[in-house]
Write a protein that holds these residues in place. Structure first.
Motif, PDB file in Angstrom:
ATOM      1  N   ARG B 386       0.853  -1.180   0.000  1.00 31.76           N
ATOM      2  CA  ARG B 386       0.000   0.000   0.000  1.00 31.76           C
ATOM      3  C   ARG B 386       0.896   1.239   0.000  1.00 31.76           C
ATOM      4  O   ARG B 386       1.853   1.320   0.770  1.00 31.76           O
ATOM      5  N   CYS B 388       0.354   4.207   0.988  1.00 34.83           N
ATOM      6  CA  CYS B 388       0.278   4.984   2.237  1.00 34.83           C
ATOM      7  C   CYS B 388       1.215   4.436   3.294  1.00 34.83           C
ATOM      8  O   CYS B 388       1.877   5.193   4.038  1.00 34.83           O
ATOM      9  N   ASP B 389       1.325   3.073   3.322  1.00 33.68           N
ATOM     10  CA  ASP B 389       2.240   2.433   4.254  1.00 33.68           C
ATOM     11  C   ASP B 389       3.679   2.806   3.940  1.00 33.68           C
ATOM     12  O   ASP B 389       4.478   3.111   4.860  1.00 33.68           O
ATOM     13  N   SER B 392       4.287   6.301   5.025  1.00 36.24           N
ATOM     14  CA  SER B 392       4.380   6.373   6.498  1.00 36.24           C
ATOM     15  C   SER B 392       5.726   5.898   6.976  1.00 36.24           C
ATOM     16  O   SER B 392       6.359   6.521   7.858  1.00 36.24           O
ATOM     17  N   SER B 413      -3.884  12.131   1.595  1.00 34.42           N
ATOM     18  CA  SER B 413      -4.148  10.885   0.863  1.00 34.42           C
ATOM     19  C   SER B 413      -5.559  10.900   0.305  1.00 34.42           C
ATOM     20  O   SER B 413      -6.512  11.127   1.046  1.00 34.42           O
ATOM     21  N   GLY B 415      -7.478   8.279  -1.353  1.00 40.94           N
ATOM     22  CA  GLY B 415      -7.500   6.855  -1.752  1.00 40.94           C
ATOM     23  C   GLY B 415      -6.358   6.085  -1.109  1.00 40.94           C
ATOM     24  O   GLY B 415      -5.504   6.693  -0.419  1.00 40.94           O
ATOM     25  N   ASP B 416      -6.355   4.816  -1.344  1.00 38.33           N
ATOM     26  CA  ASP B 416      -5.308   3.971  -0.792  1.00 38.33           C
ATOM     27  C   ASP B 416      -4.790   3.046  -1.899  1.00 38.33           C
ATOM     28  O   ASP B 416      -5.060   1.838  -1.942  1.00 38.33           O
ATOM     29  N   VAL B 418      -2.485   0.707  -4.285  1.00 41.54           N
ATOM     30  CA  VAL B 418      -1.583  -0.426  -4.034  1.00 41.54           C
ATOM     31  C   VAL B 418      -0.655  -0.589  -5.252  1.00 41.54           C
ATOM     32  O   VAL B 418      -1.070  -0.434  -6.394  1.00 41.54           O
ATOM     33  N   ASN B 456      -2.580   9.855  -4.492  1.00 44.15           N
ATOM     34  CA  ASN B 456      -3.857   9.645  -5.179  1.00 44.15           C
ATOM     35  C   ASN B 456      -3.681   8.625  -6.335  1.00 44.15           C
ATOM     36  O   ASN B 456      -2.576   8.090  -6.512  1.00 44.15           O
ATOM     37  N   THR B 457      -4.744   8.479  -7.006  1.00 44.78           N
ATOM     38  CA  THR B 457      -4.711   7.496  -8.129  1.00 44.78           C
ATOM     39  C   THR B 457      -5.196   8.190  -9.410  1.00 44.78           C
ATOM     40  O   THR B 457      -6.178   8.942  -9.365  1.00 44.78           O
ATOM     41  N   ALA B 462      -0.854   4.540  -9.351  1.00 42.09           N
ATOM     42  CA  ALA B 462      -0.686   5.210  -8.052  1.00 42.09           C
ATOM     43  C   ALA B 462       0.197   6.437  -8.243  1.00 42.09           C
ATOM     44  O   ALA B 462       1.226   6.346  -8.928  1.00 42.09           O
TER      45      ALA B 462
END
Lengths: 343, 529
Positions: B386, B388-389, B392, B413, B415-416, B418, B456-457, B462
């Protein structure tokens, strides 16, 4: 193979050329040989004494149609009123040949002439005749008796008159004989100097024409047939056998021409003798144009000789051997069947 | 005409000629028979004439009536024969006419003579009678002789005619056979010549053709079998010529092809040589490149080492930053222990609590070390992670240094998304960009420094956008910032491989894109994967 074909062709060509050359040479030699006797030498000049009778037509045809020339002969024709005169010309050496009847030959032989008969060129039983005037009382042969009759002495005219008299049982002493020349016969009868004449051919025709219906004519064809001959001197024949041969050959050609082309011969006769065409047509069958030497000629001559001796027309007391007056070699060489003279 | 027909003609011609000759001989034989019969008739007639002449002589000698009667009978017999001859349409020639005339004359003369002899009283004088009888007897003999001569001439003529006919027959037969022989010889010669000529031409034509002159044609021959053979041969030669021409064309084409192939081979050989030369040059170049690459790799390794060392320094700083608070906590715990002992407050429960608390802090510190160590370990396989991970993690690593520099990090963020890729490398890229932003913000001493991270996407990809407010990248170096070894900092602070490695990771390892541009207050880096 190819070489053999070429060789064969060459041989054929060579043989052909040789054959042509040989043929040409042969033909040239033959032609030249044939001409040598005719052309290489100048023509031989001859004089022909011709009696102006239709019997002589073969000589005229041979002359006019060039048969003499073809034989290499340059012939000069000399006309005479009678065969007796033509023969006399030969005997005098004025002519080489003569046309003449049997009777003058017989008389010449009895006279010791050195002549030779080469051939008979024609025969006729109606050449001689007795022409008479009707107004002289002559309508049958027996009426001749006691009449004045003209005759041409030394010719067939004389013999014919005697034959006529004998056959009709008329003694010669019962008539008056007047001797005439051939040219006188016509006027003699027309002028009534004579009652009849023993004559021949054109003279008879002229008389018949002149007298018209007042004329009568008697023949003796059953007992007398005239032989018309070619005669030359013995010496000439002996020295000119080739010439004689050529003359006889030309005359034979002329006779053949007459048989094959009678019109041509008649034309020649008309031009030569001034004969009326109608008259010529009428008398033409009386003549037999045939080159021959028949033994009957000798018999005739012998018969005439006996007559002459009986008539004291000669001092000769023995009939001559007329075989010695015949030269048959020339005719026998070209026409053997035509020669029947016994040897 | 064909040879077969010619041979047939030559075979049939003699038969035809033999037939003609037979007909001719038969015809001539009939005519010969007629002539023989006529000759026999003439011969018999000659015998009759001879007998008549004999009787004439007898009568002239003896003058008896019975002889006269015999004479008249014989004369009539001859007359009948002549009449029969005339009726038969023959006997019109001169000799027959003369014979008839003479026969008639003989009859008349004999009658006159016999009458004279029988009627002597008719004549006046004996002399006259004698003359007439003698003359008639002479004429009778002349006529008899003439008749006999004529018959003999007729017989001779017939014999000659017969001989002539026989001679003509013989000559005709000879001439016919000679003509036949000549014709056959001529035909044979012509045929042989034609055949030989034809064969020679054929042979010559074959030789010429066999020698190779296929344009030769046998000349036109006769219209026969050989002519047909020549035509066939010419046709065959024509086809052979055509085939030869085709073969020659093929050979020429083959030769041309071989030549072209040779030229191509030459070219290939040249190319090969050139290629070999190129290869050699390339190998040399490769060797040089290898050497250069080796050098580069060495430099890269050195750079990576430098980078790693810098990272390690960064990590150590971060560890130190992470450790600062626990260490202070741990110091406080440790310092509280003597105080608690002095105050008597040190009891087992307190000690145990302090120990548990200390161990918890120590475990946290140990965990921090593991995190850093794992972060710097390269990924071996792609994994789904992901975004976002990853952000982070990166922020957690650098947040200590940013905090020390008073730089605020804003993460937004939408969306999330992958990504299937390498997580550590992706985090490394984010750290490099963030550290560059930090350095620029620190260097340019920007008020209220901040970095904004937007996730974002877009179009299924991504997108991570990192923007700062450090004033942007100078335009003159914008195109060079991703080049290796390009740095705006001195050699003591930058290696120049950070952005180069980042672009390599995103675009080559993860098939994404990394771009940079100036926006607003600073620079903006955009990662699309």
């Amino acid at each position: 193979m190819g070489t053999s074909v070429i060789t064969t062709k060459k041989i054929a060509v060579i043989l052909g050329v040789v054959a042509v050359i040989a043929g040409g040479v042969f033909v040239t030699m033959v032609l030249q040989g044939g001409r040598s006797g005719k052309v290489s030498r100048s023509p031989e000049r001859l004089v022909f004494a011709v009696a102006a009778l239709l019997d002589s037509v073969p000589v005229l045809v041979a002359h006019h149609q060039g048969f003499f020339v073809q034989q290499g002969l340059d012939v000069e024709i000399k006309f005479y009123s009678a065969g007796k005169d033509a023969l006399a010309a030969v005997r005098r050496g004025e002519a080489d040949f003569a046309t003449v009847a049997d009777f003058p030959i017989m008389l010449a032989a009895l006279d010791g002439a050195d002549i030779r008969v080469l051939a008979t060129i024609s025969k006729s039983g109606r050449e001689n005749s007795i022409v008479a005037r009707k107004d002289s009382g002559i309508t049958v042969p027996a009426h001749i008796r006691g009449k004045v009759v003209g005759v041409i002495p030394g010719t067939t005219s004389e013999f014919f008159l005697d034959e006529f008299l004998v056959m009709h049982g008329i003694p010669r002493s019962d008539i008056v004989v007047v001797e005439l020349t051939p040219g006188e016969t016509v006027n003699a009868l027309l002028s009534k100097r004579v009652d009849a004449v023993s004559t021949w051919g054109q003279h008879a025709a002229d008389l018949l024409k002149g007298l018209g219906d007042n004329s009568i004519r008697f023949f003796a064809q059953e007992t007398y047939q005239m032989y018309w001959n070619i005669v030359a001197s013995r010496n000439f024949v002996a020295g000119h056998r080739d010439t004689v041969q050529k003359v006889v050959t030309a005359l034979d050609q002329a006779n053949s021409s007459i048989r094959n082309n009678a019109d041509g011969a008649k034309k020649t006769a008309m031009e030569a003798f001034r004969v009326d065409p109608a008259q010529l047509r009428e008398v033409w069958p009386d003549y037999e144009f045939d080159l021959a030497l028949d033994h009957t000629l000798l018999l005739t001559l012998e018969s005439q000789a006996r007559w002459a001796m009986k008539q004291n027309r000669t001092t000769v007391r023995e009939v001559p051997n007329f075989q010695e007056f015949i030269y048959a070699d020339a005719l026998r060489r070209i026409k053997p069947a035509a020669v029947s003279v016994m040897r | 005409m064909s040879i077969r027909k010619r041979l047939a003609v030559m075979a049939v011609l003699p038969l035809g000629v033999a037939l003609l000759v037979s007909i001719y001989i038969a015809s001539m034989d009939r005519r010969l028979d007629d002539n023989v019969k006529e000759l026999q008739f003439v011969t018999a007639l000659a015998q009759d004439v001879f007998d008549l002449n004999f009787l004439s002589d007898q009568y002239l000698i003896y003058q008896e009536r019975q002889i006269k009667a015999q004479w008249l009978v014989k004369h009539d017999a001859i007359g009948n024969k002549l009449a029969d001859k005339l009726q038969a349409g023959q006997g019109n020639d001169n000799l027959w006419l003369r014979l008839r005339r003479t026969h008639k004359d003989m009859g008349h003369i004999f009658t006159q003579l016999s009458n004279d002899l029988e009627v002597r009283g008719k004549f006046t004088t004996t002399g006259q009678l004698s003359d007439r009888n003698e003359r008639l007897a002479g004429v009778l003999l002349i006529k008899a002789r003439e008749m006999f001569s004529t018959v003999v001439r007729l017989a001779g003529s017939k014999q000659n005619e017969l001989a002539s006919m026989r001679e003509r027959l013989n000559l005709s037969v000879i001439a016919l056979f000679m003509s036949l022989a000549l014709v056959i010889s001529a035909i044979s010669a012509i045929s042989s010549r034609t055949i030989i000529t034809s064969i020679a031409r054929l042979r010559r034509g074959m030789d010429i053709v066999a020698a190779g002159s296929l344009d030769h044609r046998v000349e036109r021959l006769a219209d026969d079998e050989l002519g047909h053979l020549a035509t066939t041969f010419n046709g065959m030669t024509e086809r052979l010529q055509s085939a030869d021409a085709n073969m020659r064309n093929s050979v020429a084409a083959l030769r041309q092809e071989v030549a072209e192939r040779k030229r191509a081979e030459e070219k290939a050989r040249d190319l090969n040589n050139k290629l070999e030369e190129s290869i050699a040059a390339l190998e040399k170049e490769i060797a040089n490149h290898r050497q250069t690459g080796e050098e580069l790799r060495n430099k890269e390794r050195l750079l990576i080492l430098q980078s790693r060392q810098a990272a390690m320094g960064e990590m150590i700083g971060n560890i130190a930053h992470q450790w600062r608070q626990p260490l202070n906590l741990l110091a406080l715990i440790v310092q509280s222990l003597p105080e608690c002992g002095e105050g008597g407050e040190l009891r087992a429960e307190h000690l145990k609590a302090c120990t548990e608390k200390s161990m918890k802090v120590i475990f946290h510190m140990s965990q921090t070390i593991d995190d850093f160590r794992n972060f710097f370990m390269p990924d071996k396989e792609k994994v789904l992670f992901r975004v976002c991970d990853a952000v982070s993690r990166a922020v957690s690593i650098i947040e200590g240094s940013f905090a020390g520099s008073m730089i605020r990090i804003d993460t937004q963020s939408a969306g999330d998304p992958v990504i299937n890729g390498y997580l550590n490398e992706f985090s490394q890229v984010l750290i490099n960009i963030l550290l560059n932003a930090r350095d620029a913000l620190v260097e340019r001493n920007v008020d209220n420094p901040r970095v904004t991270i937007t996730i974002n996407t877009r179009d299924g990809k991504a997108v991570v956008v990192i923007a700062d407010n450090a004033g942007g990248i100078p335009e003159e170096i914008m195109e060079k910032i991703f080049d290796p070894y390009f740095t705006t900092r001195g050699p003591d602070r930058g290696t120049g491989v950070g952005l180069f490695m980042s672009k390599t990771i995103i675009e080559k390892n993860m098939n994404g894109s990394l771009t940079a541009r100036n926006v607003g207050e600073g620079a903006e880096f955009r990662i699309e994967v």
